[in-house]
Design an enzyme around this catalytic site. Structure first.
Site, PDB file in Angstrom:
ATOM      1  N   ASP A 199      46.494  43.303  38.306  1.00 12.66           N
ATOM      2  CA  ASP A 199      45.460  43.284  37.911  1.00 12.66           C
ATOM      3  C   ASP A 199      44.513  44.189  38.404  1.00 12.66           C
ATOM      4  OD1 ASP A 199      43.145  42.071  35.829  1.00 12.66           O
ATOM      5  OD2 ASP A 199      42.929  41.025  37.716  1.00 12.66           O
ATOM      6  N   ASP A 249      40.488  43.657  37.740  1.00 13.82           N
ATOM      7  CA  ASP A 249      38.795  42.983  37.974  1.00 13.82           C
ATOM      8  C   ASP A 249      39.128  42.027  38.836  1.00 13.82           C
ATOM      9  OD1 ASP A 249      38.041  44.729  36.269  1.00 13.82           O
ATOM     10  OD2 ASP A 249      37.449  42.858  34.828  1.00 13.82           O
ATOM     11  N   ASP A 274      21.060  47.822  20.351  1.00 10.25           N
ATOM     12  CA  ASP A 274      22.680  47.542  20.014  1.00 10.25           C
ATOM     13  C   ASP A 274      22.762  45.894  21.499  1.00 10.25           C
ATOM     14  OD1 ASP A 274      23.741  47.858  18.274  1.00 10.25           O
ATOM     15  OD2 ASP A 274      23.902  50.163  19.339  1.00 10.25           O
ATOM     16  N   THR A 284      45.230  45.677  32.601  1.00  7.91           N
ATOM     17  CA  THR A 284      44.117  44.906  32.745  1.00  7.91           C
ATOM     18  C   THR A 284      43.371  44.811  30.889  1.00  7.91           C
ATOM     19  OG1 THR A 284      41.970  45.467  33.553  1.00  7.91           O
ATOM     20  CG2 THR A 284      43.347  47.719  32.795  1.00  7.91           C
ATOM     21  N   ALA A 285      42.307  43.975  31.397  1.00  9.32           N
ATOM     22  CA  ALA A 285      41.271  44.057  29.890  1.00  9.32           C
ATOM     23  C   ALA A 285      40.334  44.646  29.774  1.00  9.32           C
ATOM     24  CB  ALA A 285      41.229  42.444  30.079  1.00  9.32           C
ATOM     25  N   LYS A 340      48.679  40.531  28.143  1.00 10.59           N
ATOM     26  CA  LYS A 340      49.659  40.934  29.339  1.00 10.59           C
ATOM     27  C   LYS A 340      50.598  40.943  29.867  1.00 10.59           C
ATOM     28  CE  LYS A 340      44.580  41.624  32.579  1.00 10.59           C
ATOM     29  NZ  LYS A 340      44.766  40.638  34.066  1.00 10.59           N
ATOM     30  N   ASP A 365      43.907  37.549  40.452  1.00 13.95           N
ATOM     31  CA  ASP A 365      43.694  36.829  40.809  1.00 13.95           C
ATOM     32  C   ASP A 365      42.485  35.453  40.087  1.00 13.95           C
ATOM     33  OD1 ASP A 365      39.879  37.257  40.047  1.00 13.95           O
ATOM     34  OD2 ASP A 365      41.802  38.828  38.927  1.00 13.95           O
ATOM     35  N   ASN A 407      43.763  33.051  34.298  1.00 12.19           N
ATOM     36  CA  ASN A 407      44.417  33.557  32.817  1.00 12.19           C
ATOM     37  C   ASN A 407      45.674  34.053  33.030  1.00 12.19           C
ATOM     38  OD1 ASN A 407      42.219  32.601  31.704  1.00 12.19           O
ATOM     39  ND2 ASN A 407      41.037  34.562  32.191  1.00 12.19           N
TER      40      ASN A 407
END
Length: 316
Positions: free
Chosen positions: A67, A69, A95, A174-175, A219, A242, A245
């Site tokens: 992962d 973050d 925006d 990663t997202a 993921k 970490d 999720n």
């Protein structure tokens, strides 16, 4: 990818979107690997922590999945991206205001209503719709060259190197947008990256995702898909994260690791007997929820720019 793009236009269930996001990430990762072999990593890196699983050298069916973050990177990749994009005038103040408001509402109310999440996601994608992919890639290179140098956890970096030294493939999962994920992975000498795939036609973003965010179950779907394509045995593989999720991804592999964990993941790791490594120095790492991370990053960029302008005016 053309077939996947067409599929995104159809109505799909959350499970189908999750599977599609995973397949899209795995397909993109495999294609990138075929085009450009990974660069050799730096030779001098910290030693891994004691009592860690030692990877079997040159196991063709083993790999490691990290992962990003708060596992490899201190903070959230999209936080740094948001600041960098605003400073480079990638989108307007209007925006920013709309996006930041939506994300702040989500964080304060803690809502997981799919409609609210979809609205916030659509707003974020609207910021890049019509922009060229090459433009975002160049900006990401500029932003993350400095971020990588300053924000990497040395302990996790050593774990990455341990698997590379064993001749294993090492993947970032990663997202964050795939463009960001690839740059971080390349700068760390990793094999490649699995990230959220934004739809593009003729090098221009359409404002849609292929499937959805690479988050949670998505993921795990991406890792399963890549393992199938690369003929990996997941019982030989390791994964590091970490966040609770990522329990679906961690549960897939034979060697799950918990790095700088949140409270929920620490409890789960204790129950499961998973190894825990905490590289923080006596303080909790900042926890930025995924749906709010981009809004907070952009809002931080706006605030920093405003303060800088105020300081300049005061000195004139």
């Amino acid at each position: 990818m053309a077939a996947l793009r067409r599929l995104t236009q159809a109505r799909r269930t959350p499970t189908e979107r999750t599977a599609l996001a995973g397949e899209a990430a795995a397909e993109a990762a495999e294609a990138a690997l075929a085009e450009t072999p990974p660069e050799a990593p730096p030779k001098r890196t910290p030693k891994p922590p004691a009592e860690d699983h030692t990877p079997t050298p040159d196991d063709p069916h083993a790999a490691a999945f990290f992962d990003c973050d708060n596992t490899i990177l201190r903070g959230a990749a999209i936080f740094y991206l948001g600041i960098g994009l605003y400073r480079r005038k990638f989108f307007s103040r209007r925006d920013v205001a709309r996006f930041a408001w939506q994300q702040a509402w989500f964080r304060v109310h803690g809502s997981e209503d799919p409609a609210h999440i979809a609205d916030a996601q659509d707003t974020a994608l609207g910021l890049v719709a019509g922009k060229r992919t090459a433009e975002l890639e160049q900006i990401c290179e500029e932003i993350f060259e400095q971020v990588i140098a300053e924000k990497i956890w040395p302990g996790t970096r050593a774990l990455v190197q341990m698997h590379l030294d064993a001749g294993q493939r090492v993947w970032l999962v990663t997202a964050a947008p795939l463009e960001v994920a690839r740059i971080i992975a390349r700068q760390l000498g990793m094999t490649g990256a699995l990230g959220t795939v934004a739809e593009a036609v003729n090098g221009v973003y359409t404002g849609h995702l292929v499937g959805g965010l690479l988050h949670g179950e998505a993921k795990a779907a991406a890792v399963r898909s890549l393992a199938r394509r690369e003929q990996l045995d997941l019982t030989h593989c390791a994964a590091f994260s970490d966040s609770a999720n990522d329990i679906p991804m961690l549960a897939l592999v034979g060697h799950p690791y918990v790095v700088n964990p949140d409270a929920a993941l620490r409890r789960h790791a204790r129950r499961m007997g998973w190894r825990v490594r905490d590289f923080r120095t006596g303080r909790k790492a900042a926890r930025i929820g995924l749906p709010a991370a981009a809004g907070l990053g952009i809002l931080a960029g706006v605030t920093a720019a405003a303060l800088a302008g105020r300081r300049r005016r005061s000195t004139c």
